[in-house]
Design a protein around this motif. Structure first.
Motif, PDB file in Angstrom:
ATOM      1  N   HIS A   1       1.012  -1.167  -0.696  1.00 35.88           N
ATOM      2  CA  HIS A   1      -0.071   0.056   0.004  1.00 35.88           C
ATOM      3  C   HIS A   1       0.684   1.184  -0.171  1.00 35.88           C
ATOM      4  O   HIS A   1       0.524   2.424  -0.654  1.00 35.88           O
ATOM      5  CB  HIS A   1      -0.697   0.343   1.582  1.00 35.88           C
ATOM      6  CG  HIS A   1      -1.598   1.705   1.137  1.00 35.88           C
ATOM      7  ND1 HIS A   1      -2.810   1.594   0.691  1.00 35.88           N
ATOM      8  CD2 HIS A   1      -1.495   2.009   2.639  1.00 35.88           C
ATOM      9  CE1 HIS A   1      -3.063   2.672   0.609  1.00 35.88           C
ATOM     10  NE2 HIS A   1      -2.965   3.278   2.002  1.00 35.88           N
ATOM     11  N   VAL A   2       1.851   1.435   0.720  1.00 33.69           N
ATOM     12  CA  VAL A   2       3.001   2.211   0.932  1.00 33.69           C
ATOM     13  C   VAL A   2       3.209   2.147  -0.736  1.00 33.69           C
ATOM     14  O   VAL A   2       3.355   3.928  -0.776  1.00 33.69           O
ATOM     15  CB  VAL A   2       3.774   1.959   2.044  1.00 33.69           C
ATOM     16  CG1 VAL A   2       4.652   3.253   1.377  1.00 33.69           C
ATOM     17  CG2 VAL A   2       3.183   2.849   3.433  1.00 33.69           C
ATOM     18  N   GLY A   3       3.853   1.349  -1.274  1.00 33.44           N
ATOM     19  CA  GLY A   3       4.804   2.047  -2.011  1.00 33.44           C
ATOM     20  C   GLY A   3       4.055   2.035  -3.278  1.00 33.44           C
ATOM     21  O   GLY A   3       4.175   2.700  -4.127  1.00 33.44           O
TER      22      GLY A   3
ATOM     23  N   LEU B   1      10.412 -11.779 -10.943  1.00 36.69           N
ATOM     24  CA  LEU B   1       9.550 -11.789 -12.446  1.00 36.69           C
ATOM     25  C   LEU B   1       7.916 -12.097 -11.588  1.00 36.69           C
ATOM     26  O   LEU B   1       7.359 -10.565 -12.156  1.00 36.69           O
ATOM     27  CB  LEU B   1      10.309 -11.730 -12.995  1.00 36.69           C
ATOM     28  CG  LEU B   1       9.025 -11.585 -14.782  1.00 36.69           C
ATOM     29  CD1 LEU B   1       9.218 -10.665 -15.367  1.00 36.69           C
ATOM     30  CD2 LEU B   1       9.522 -13.196 -15.649  1.00 36.69           C
ATOM     31  N   VAL B   2       7.015 -13.083 -11.350  1.00 36.82           N
ATOM     32  CA  VAL B   2       5.923 -13.487 -10.759  1.00 36.82           C
ATOM     33  C   VAL B   2       5.091 -12.347  -9.985  1.00 36.82           C
ATOM     34  O   VAL B   2       4.273 -11.553  -9.868  1.00 36.82           O
ATOM     35  CB  VAL B   2       6.091 -14.517 -10.768  1.00 36.82           C
ATOM     36  CG1 VAL B   2       4.660 -14.702 -10.010  1.00 36.82           C
ATOM     37  CG2 VAL B   2       6.107 -15.510 -11.788  1.00 36.82           C
ATOM     38  N   TYR B   3       6.066 -11.892  -8.947  1.00 35.97           N
ATOM     39  CA  TYR B   3       6.076 -10.774  -7.583  1.00 35.97           C
ATOM     40  C   TYR B   3       5.595  -9.688  -8.228  1.00 35.97           C
ATOM     41  O   TYR B   3       4.766  -8.832  -8.155  1.00 35.97           O
ATOM     42  CB  TYR B   3       7.054 -11.100  -6.892  1.00 35.97           C
ATOM     43  CG  TYR B   3       6.933  -9.870  -5.515  1.00 35.97           C
ATOM     44  CD1 TYR B   3       5.983 -10.010  -5.045  1.00 35.97           C
ATOM     45  CD2 TYR B   3       7.516  -8.644  -5.453  1.00 35.97           C
ATOM     46  CE1 TYR B   3       5.827  -9.186  -4.123  1.00 35.97           C
ATOM     47  CE2 TYR B   3       7.517  -8.013  -4.888  1.00 35.97           C
ATOM     48  CZ  TYR B   3       5.983  -7.792  -4.052  1.00 35.97           C
ATOM     49  OH  TYR B   3       5.871  -6.703  -2.860  1.00 35.97           O
ATOM     50  N   VAL B   4       6.359  -8.922  -9.487  1.00 30.33           N
ATOM     51  CA  VAL B   4       6.212  -8.118  -9.673  1.00 30.33           C
ATOM     52  C   VAL B   4       5.410  -7.826 -10.652  1.00 30.33           C
ATOM     53  O   VAL B   4       4.388  -6.579 -10.968  1.00 30.33           O
ATOM     54  CB  VAL B   4       7.993  -7.640 -10.505  1.00 30.33           C
ATOM     55  CG1 VAL B   4       7.423  -6.191 -11.777  1.00 30.33           C
ATOM     56  CG2 VAL B   4       9.001  -7.320  -9.356  1.00 30.33           C
ATOM     57  N   GLY B   5       5.341  -9.293 -11.377  1.00 27.60           N
ATOM     58  CA  GLY B   5       4.016  -9.161 -12.860  1.00 27.60           C
ATOM     59  C   GLY B   5       2.217  -9.104 -12.299  1.00 27.60           C
ATOM     60  O   GLY B   5       1.874  -8.864 -12.704  1.00 27.60           O
ATOM     61  N   VAL B   6       2.202  -9.613 -10.812  1.00 28.67           N
ATOM     62  CA  VAL B   6       1.330  -9.804 -10.223  1.00 28.67           C
ATOM     63  C   VAL B   6       1.075  -7.661  -9.332  1.00 28.67           C
ATOM     64  O   VAL B   6      -0.232  -7.823  -9.444  1.00 28.67           O
ATOM     65  CB  VAL B   6       1.300 -10.762  -9.295  1.00 28.67           C
ATOM     66  CG1 VAL B   6       0.062 -10.271  -8.073  1.00 28.67           C
ATOM     67  CG2 VAL B   6       1.899 -11.462  -8.969  1.00 28.67           C
TER      68      VAL B   6
ATOM     69  N   ASN C   1       6.928   0.819 -13.275  1.00 25.28           N
ATOM     70  CA  ASN C   1       6.089   1.572 -11.548  1.00 25.28           C
ATOM     71  C   ASN C   1       5.772  -0.023 -10.660  1.00 25.28           C
ATOM     72  O   ASN C   1       5.679   0.529  -9.847  1.00 25.28           O
ATOM     73  CB  ASN C   1       4.314   2.113 -11.958  1.00 25.28           C
ATOM     74  CG  ASN C   1       5.301   3.184 -12.351  1.00 25.28           C
ATOM     75  OD1 ASN C   1       5.871   3.972 -12.319  1.00 25.28           O
ATOM     76  ND2 ASN C   1       4.054   3.795 -13.033  1.00 25.28           N
ATOM     77  N   ALA C   2       5.619  -0.818 -10.848  1.00 22.87           N
ATOM     78  CA  ALA C   2       5.285  -2.093 -10.600  1.00 22.87           C
ATOM     79  C   ALA C   2       6.541  -2.649 -10.023  1.00 22.87           C
ATOM     80  O   ALA C   2       6.771  -2.722  -8.656  1.00 22.87           O
ATOM     81  CB  ALA C   2       4.999  -3.361 -11.244  1.00 22.87           C
ATOM     82  N   GLY C   3       7.652  -2.380 -10.382  1.00 25.95           N
ATOM     83  CA  GLY C   3       9.124  -2.735 -10.132  1.00 25.95           C
ATOM     84  C   GLY C   3       9.068  -1.567  -8.719  1.00 25.95           C
ATOM     85  O   GLY C   3      10.111  -2.159  -7.746  1.00 25.95           O
TER      86      GLY C   3
END
Length: 117
Positions: free
Chosen positions: A21-23, A67-72, A83-85
């Motif tokens: 949420h913070v990110g 990669l999967v985590y950033v993809g989620v 931005n996801a990264g």
């Protein structure tokens, strides 16, 4: 013992959701805590599946997991992969700070939904 594991998971998920949420709030300017909790839960599950399937392969396993985590995060929040990264990085930093505080208070909690913490 089971109650302790469940409590640790719930607290970890709440902190992981807070970190995402913070990110997301800092990077894309809008987020709800509920959406961040859902993102943390999905990311935790996805990371677990990837770790089970390819996590044992040195370098490739963690890289695919990240990669999967950033993809989620990319699917959940607007702004693309960059931005996801950035959201993932801020969530990781936030989780480290919260984890340090919890360790200082002698609360042994693992953060859920943010890998590498």
């Amino acid at each position: 013992m089971v109650l302790g594991l469940v409590l640790s998971f719930v607290v970890g998920l709440l902190v992981g959701g807070l970190a995402i949420h913070v990110g997301a709030s800092l990077i894309v300017g809008s987020s709800t805590y509920g959406k961040a909790l859902v993102t943390a839960a999905i990311a935790w599950f996805a990371w677990g599946v990837v770790s089970l399937l390819v996590g044992w392969i040195p370098l490739l396993g963690p890289l695919v997991g990240l990669l999967v985590y950033v993809g989620v995060i990319n699917v959940q929040y607007d702004g693309g992969w960059l931005n996801a990264g950035a959201i993932a990085f801020v969530a990781w930093l936030t989780s480290l700070l919260v984890l340090a505080l919890l360790q200082f208070l002698s609360l042994g909690v693992r953060i859920v939904g943010v890998p590498g913490v």
